[in-house]
Design a protein around this motif. Structure first.
Motif, short mmCIF file in Angstrom:
data_model
loop_
_atom_site.label_atom_id
_atom_site.label_comp_id
_atom_site.label_asym_id
_atom_site.label_seq_id
_atom_site.Cartn_x
_atom_site.Cartn_y
_atom_site.Cartn_z
N LEU A 78 10.93 -1.91 7.93
CA LEU A 78 12.20 -1.21 7.73
C LEU A 78 12.03 0.26 8.07
CD1 LEU A 78 13.08 -2.66 4.21
CD2 LEU A 78 14.18 -3.26 6.36
N PRO A 79 13.12 0.95 8.38
CA PRO A 79 13.01 2.39 8.59
C PRO A 79 12.68 3.09 7.26
CG PRO A 79 15.14 1.56 9.34
CD PRO A 79 14.44 0.44 8.68
N VAL A 80 11.79 4.05 7.32
CA VAL A 80 11.37 4.75 6.10
C VAL A 80 12.55 5.50 5.48
CG1 VAL A 80 9.79 6.46 5.17
CG2 VAL A 80 9.01 4.93 6.95
N TRP A 81 13.39 6.11 6.30
CA TRP A 81 14.52 6.87 5.76
C TRP A 81 15.46 5.97 4.97
CZ3 TRP A 81 19.40 5.45 7.09
CH2 TRP A 81 19.56 4.69 8.25
N LEU A 82 15.62 4.72 5.42
CA LEU A 82 16.50 3.79 4.72
C LEU A 82 15.93 3.42 3.34
CD1 LEU A 82 19.05 2.02 4.93
CD2 LEU A 82 17.60 0.23 5.87
N THR A 83 14.64 3.25 3.27
CA THR A 83 14.02 2.92 1.99
C THR A 83 14.12 4.09 1.02
OG1 THR A 83 12.27 2.20 3.50
CG2 THR A 83 12.11 1.47 1.30
N ALA A 126 7.26 4.80 1.92
CA ALA A 126 6.77 4.64 3.30
C ALA A 126 5.95 3.37 3.44
CB ALA A 126 5.96 5.86 3.71
N GLY A 127 5.08 3.10 2.48
CA GLY A 127 4.29 1.87 2.53
C GLY A 127 5.14 0.63 2.40
N PHE A 128 6.14 0.67 1.52
CA PHE A 128 7.05 -0.45 1.36
C PHE A 128 7.84 -0.69 2.64
CE2 PHE A 128 11.12 -2.34 0.18
CZ PHE A 128 10.71 -3.41 -0.61
N TYR A 138 0.84 -1.19 0.00
CA TYR A 138 0.00 0.00 0.00
C TYR A 138 0.88 1.24 0.00
CZ TYR A 138 1.19 -0.13 4.95
OH TYR A 138 1.88 -0.19 6.12
N ARG A 139 0.25 2.38 -0.25
CA ARG A 139 0.93 3.67 -0.14
C ARG A 139 0.48 4.30 1.17
NH1 ARG A 139 -0.87 7.35 -3.90
NH2 ARG A 139 -2.73 6.13 -4.29
N ASP A 140 1.41 4.80 1.96
CA ASP A 140 1.09 5.41 3.24
C ASP A 140 0.73 6.87 3.04
OD1 ASP A 140 0.83 6.14 5.86
OD2 ASP A 140 2.85 5.57 6.47
N ALA A 141 -0.51 7.22 3.37
CA ALA A 141 -1.00 8.58 3.13
C ALA A 141 -0.48 9.59 4.14
CB ALA A 141 -2.53 8.58 3.14
N LEU A 142 -0.09 9.14 5.32
CA LEU A 142 0.36 10.08 6.36
C LEU A 142 1.85 10.36 6.32
CD1 LEU A 142 -1.75 8.88 9.42
CD2 LEU A 142 -2.14 10.84 7.94
N ASP A 143 2.65 9.38 5.95
CA ASP A 143 4.11 9.52 5.99
C ASP A 143 4.68 9.54 4.58
OD1 ASP A 143 6.63 9.75 7.04
OD2 ASP A 143 6.84 7.63 7.53
N LYS A 144 4.14 10.42 3.74
CA LYS A 144 4.59 10.42 2.36
C LYS A 144 5.37 11.69 2.04
CE LYS A 144 0.34 12.32 0.40
NZ LYS A 144 -0.72 12.07 -0.57
N ILE A 179 -4.28 4.99 5.26
CA ILE A 179 -3.83 5.79 6.39
C ILE A 179 -3.42 4.81 7.48
CG2 ILE A 179 -4.46 7.47 8.13
CD1 ILE A 179 -6.39 8.67 6.08
N VAL A 180 -2.14 4.78 7.79
CA VAL A 180 -1.60 3.85 8.78
C VAL A 180 -1.33 4.62 10.06
CG1 VAL A 180 0.24 2.22 9.29
CG2 VAL A 180 -0.56 2.49 6.95
N VAL A 181 -1.92 4.16 11.13
CA VAL A 181 -1.75 4.86 12.42
C VAL A 181 -0.68 4.19 13.24
CG1 VAL A 181 -2.90 5.59 14.51
CG2 VAL A 181 -4.15 5.50 12.37
#
Length: 68
Positions: A31-36, A23-25, A10-16, A66-68
């Motif tokens: 995994l940390p989002v910054w690393l991706t 962010a979804g991946f 999915y695609r993360d709507a909040l952390d994009k 939307i992932v909380v």
């Protein structure tokens, strides 16, 4: 039949930053989002057309959640 622990991409709507694909991946694979995002930039610098095409396909194919 799918396992109950199966999670879809999915695609993360909040952390994009662009569309939420990285962010979804990252959240899908714990995994940390910054690393991706850094990995995506490095891959983009090496093969821009291929990475841009895959990113656009993921943008249109993955649902936005939307992932909380």
């Amino acid at each position: 039949m799918r396992d109950s622990s199966y999670q879809r991409f999915y695609r993360d709507a909040l952390d994009k930053k662009l569309s939420g694909v990285c962010a979804g991946f990252a959240k899908r694979h714990n995994l940390p989002v910054w690393l991706t995002r850094i990995a995506m930039v490095i891959l983009f610098l090496n093969a821009p057309v291929l990475v841009a095409a895959i990113y656009l396909i993921c943008h249109f194919v993955f649902d936005e959640h939307i992932v909380v």
